[in-house]
Design a protein around this motif. Structure first.
Motif, PDB file in Angstrom:
ATOM      1  N   VAL A   1       0.797  -1.242   0.000  1.00 58.16           N
ATOM      2  CA  VAL A   1       0.000   0.000   0.000  1.00 58.16           C
ATOM      3  C   VAL A   1       0.825   1.286   0.000  1.00 58.16           C
TER       4      VAL A   1
ATOM      5  N   ASP B   1       1.598   6.858  -6.946  1.00 62.01           N
ATOM      6  CA  ASP B   1       0.515   7.688  -7.465  1.00 62.01           C
ATOM      7  C   ASP B   1       0.896   9.169  -7.389  1.00 62.01           C
TER       8      ASP B   1
ATOM      9  N   GLY C   1      -3.836 -14.284  -2.136  1.00 65.20           N
ATOM     10  CA  GLY C   1      -4.621 -13.099  -1.784  1.00 65.20           C
ATOM     11  C   GLY C   1      -4.009 -12.297  -0.663  1.00 65.20           C
ATOM     12  N   ASP C   2      -2.728 -12.514  -0.400  1.00 64.32           N
ATOM     13  CA  ASP C   2      -2.078 -11.769   0.669  1.00 64.32           C
ATOM     14  C   ASP C   2      -1.092 -10.734   0.161  1.00 64.32           C
ATOM     15  N   MET C   3      -1.115 -10.509  -1.150  1.00 62.66           N
ATOM     16  CA  MET C   3      -0.278  -9.463  -1.718  1.00 62.66           C
ATOM     17  C   MET C   3      -1.084  -8.864  -2.858  1.00 62.66           C
ATOM     18  N   LEU C   4      -1.026  -7.530  -2.990  1.00 57.34           N
ATOM     19  CA  LEU C   4      -1.724  -6.886  -4.097  1.00 57.34           C
ATOM     20  C   LEU C   4      -1.288  -7.552  -5.397  1.00 57.34           C
TER      21      LEU C   4
ATOM     22  N   ASP D   1      -4.548  -5.474  -9.567  1.00 58.29           N
ATOM     23  CA  ASP D   1      -4.921  -4.458  -8.578  1.00 58.29           C
ATOM     24  C   ASP D   1      -4.091  -3.193  -8.765  1.00 58.29           C
TER      25      ASP D   1
ATOM     26  N   ILE E   1      -5.310   0.553 -10.104  1.00 56.91           N
ATOM     27  CA  ILE E   1      -5.205   1.736  -9.264  1.00 56.91           C
ATOM     28  C   ILE E   1      -4.354   2.825  -9.930  1.00 56.91           C
TER      29      ILE E   1
ATOM     30  N   SER F   1      -5.978 -10.513   2.515  1.00 56.03           N
ATOM     31  CA  SER F   1      -5.791  -9.105   2.854  1.00 56.03           C
ATOM     32  C   SER F   1      -5.642  -8.193   1.633  1.00 56.03           C
ATOM     33  N   ALA F   2      -5.316  -8.772   0.475  1.00 55.22           N
ATOM     34  CA  ALA F   2      -5.083  -7.947  -0.703  1.00 55.22           C
ATOM     35  C   ALA F   2      -6.313  -7.117  -1.120  1.00 55.22           C
ATOM     36  N   PRO F   3      -7.537  -7.708  -1.107  1.00 53.06           N
ATOM     37  CA  PRO F   3      -8.705  -6.888  -1.475  1.00 53.06           C
ATOM     38  C   PRO F   3      -8.906  -5.700  -0.525  1.00 53.06           C
TER      39      PRO F   3
ATOM     40  N   ALA G   1      -6.503  -4.086   1.005  1.00 57.21           N
ATOM     41  CA  ALA G   1      -5.487  -3.112   0.605  1.00 57.21           C
ATOM     42  C   ALA G   1      -5.946  -2.345  -0.632  1.00 57.21           C
ATOM     43  N   ARG G   2      -6.503  -3.073  -1.601  1.00 57.86           N
ATOM     44  CA  ARG G   2      -6.937  -2.438  -2.846  1.00 57.86           C
ATOM     45  C   ARG G   2      -8.045  -1.420  -2.571  1.00 57.86           C
TER      46      ARG G   2
ATOM     47  N   ARG H   1      -8.811   0.133   0.263  1.00 55.64           N
ATOM     48  CA  ARG H   1      -8.316   1.287   1.028  1.00 55.64           C
ATOM     49  C   ARG H   1      -7.578   2.257   0.120  1.00 55.64           C
ATOM     50  N   LEU H   2      -6.743   1.706  -0.757  1.00 56.81           N
ATOM     51  CA  LEU H   2      -5.971   2.554  -1.665  1.00 56.81           C
ATOM     52  C   LEU H   2      -6.877   3.323  -2.613  1.00 56.81           C
ATOM     53  N   GLN H   3      -7.901   2.640  -3.125  1.00 58.99           N
ATOM     54  CA  GLN H   3      -8.773   3.309  -4.097  1.00 58.99           C
ATOM     55  C   GLN H   3      -9.480   4.506  -3.476  1.00 58.99           C
TER      56      GLN H   3
ATOM     57  N   LEU I   1      -8.501   6.219  -0.728  1.00 56.08           N
ATOM     58  CA  LEU I   1      -7.507   7.226  -0.360  1.00 56.08           C
ATOM     59  C   LEU I   1      -7.027   8.020  -1.568  1.00 56.08           C
ATOM     60  N   LEU I   2      -6.693   7.294  -2.649  1.00 52.83           N
ATOM     61  CA  LEU I   2      -6.124   7.976  -3.807  1.00 52.83           C
ATOM     62  C   LEU I   2      -7.157   8.834  -4.519  1.00 52.83           C
TER      63      LEU I   2
ATOM     64  N   GLU J   1      -6.932  11.940  -2.573  1.00 48.98           N
ATOM     65  CA  GLU J   1      -5.662  12.664  -2.739  1.00 48.98           C
ATOM     66  C   GLU J   1      -5.519  13.271  -4.124  1.00 48.98           C
ATOM     67  N   ARG J   2      -6.041  12.584  -5.119  1.00 53.17           N
ATOM     68  CA  ARG J   2      -5.929  13.116  -6.488  1.00 53.17           C
ATOM     69  C   ARG J   2      -6.721  14.404  -6.618  1.00 53.17           C
TER      70      ARG J   2
END
Lengths: 271, 109
Positions: free
Chosen positions: A146, A153, A189-192, A196, A200, B13-15, B17-18, B20-22, B24-25, B28-29
């Motif tokens: 993250v 970005d 599923g433990d890493m982006l 993904d 983004i 946990s990846a979904p 993370a995705r 949360r990032l979406q 947040l960004l 921020e954008r």
């Protein structure tokens, strides 16, 4: 048709210097002339990763301030003759990077080399801005994590607004390089995943570099991974990325380690 | 947690993370762009102009957040107004300034 490429990320420790060295060596091995420029003034490391730390006499700041000319400061690689390094200064700070000075050096390098690869320092301050300012192409190094994606970005936003290209109203050619990727953790599923990160950041993918011990081994001995361990998964991924940069259309895959009987028999053990 | 529950209940946990990032960004954008045509930037500017007519506000102490939902969106404005607690209700701006001047004079003397 000389091109200035910046390797940048925002976040530190994601593999900018490793990537600069590996891509530079890969392009040079394919017959291109390449200059690697370290912009991390005060915390230089590209010389160490390239194994040229004992050959540094003059640096980027010396050239900017007129204490040395470019030919004196450039260090020619002993393994790949078409590859040269312009080290950063270790004793000065980033304020010594003047806009005019950097412009002059980049201009001169453009005339001599097919590729000028600028290794950006971490952060978004002066050093990073100077490294990206003259770029035609940007490689954004991102870890599937993250904080790295968020910083990337931010850097993409800067590439589109504060560079020379952006000011002229031209489009910066941006590429994502996903490093330290672990396909098994991603599939659990433990890493982006690649999708993904691409969704983004929405910039094209240049390559996926798998997490690999070969990268550390290469830096231990002071050689780009594409020279030290050319058959390793990471090196093959960097080689493909370099070919894509040069315009080849190659499908992006995640190379895996080739484990033979020999490797199995002589498996290296730690402690 | 038992072995079985770790095996079956563990959410990847990846979904997370995705997502949360979406979120947040997206925020921020909006705030980092020059945003001249952006509704949020325009609201920010105009609301600040109105507030500034009456009190001095530090630009950095203003948070404007827009959460876009499927059916409705919420606009959240958080302005830190310094020294508002001293002001008596109903006092006009002129009266307040006079009061402040008087206080300042008293301090000097």
């Amino acid at each position: 048709m000389s091109k200035v490429l910046v390797v940048t990320s925002g976040k530190g420790g994601v593999g900018k210097t490793t990537t600069s060295a590996a891509l530079g060596a890969a392009l040079a091995k394919n017959g291109q002339t390449v200059a690697l420029v370290d912009f991390d003034v005060g915390l230089r490391n590209l010389d160490l990763v390239m194994g040229a730390e004992r050959r540094v006499v003059f640096d980027l700041i010396n050239v900017i301030q007129g204490d040395a000319n470019l030919a004196q400061a450039l260090i020619k690689d002993k393994r790949v003759p078409s590859l040269s390094l312009l080290p950063a200064s270790q004793t000065r700070d980033k304020d010594a990077l003047t806009a005019e000075g950097v412009a002059k050096v980049i201009d001169e390098l453009r005339k001599k080399f097919d590729w000028v690869i600028c290794d950006s320092p971490a952060g978004i301050e002066r050093g990073a801005q100077m490294a990206m300012y003259h770029a035609d192409v940007a490689v954004i190094v991102t870890n599937p994590e993250v904080s790295s994606v968020r910083d990337s970005d931010r850097i993409i936003g800067m590439l589109d607004s504060t560079t020379e290209k952006a000011k002229k109203g031209e489009k910066m050619d941006k590429h994502l390089l996903l490093t330290r990727y672990d396909p098994q953790r991603a599939s659990r599923g433990d890493m982006l995943g690649t999708d993904d990160v691409l969704e983004i950041l929405s910039i094209p993918l240049l390559g996926i570099i798998p997490e690999s011990g070969d990268v550390l081994r290469a830096s231990n001995v002071g050689a780009p991974v594409t020279i030290a361990e050319p058959e390793s998964a990471a090196a093959r991924a960097y080689n493909d990325a370099a070919r894509r940069l040069a315009g080849e259309k190659l499908e992006v895959t995640i190379p895996t380690e080739r484990k033979g009987l020999f490797d199995w028999l002589f498996k290296r053990r730690v402690a | 947690m038992t072995f079985l529950s770790t095996l079956f209940k563990r959410r990847s946990s990846a979904p997370v993370a995705r997502d949360r990032l979406q979120i947040l960004l997206a925020h921020e954008r909006i705030s980092s762009g020059d945003g001249k045509d952006d509704l949020l930037a325009q609201l920010h500017r105009e609301i600040m102009e109105v507030i500034k007519r009456h009190v001095t506000v530090d630009q950095d102490k203003v948070q404007i957040k827009l959460d876009r939902g499927a059916h409705c969106s919420t606009l959240e404005i958080d302005v830190e107004v310094p020294g508002l607690t001293d002001i008596k209700p109903g006092a006009t701006l002129a009266a307040r300034t006079a009061e402040a001047d008087a206080a300042l004079e008293a301090k000097k003397a």
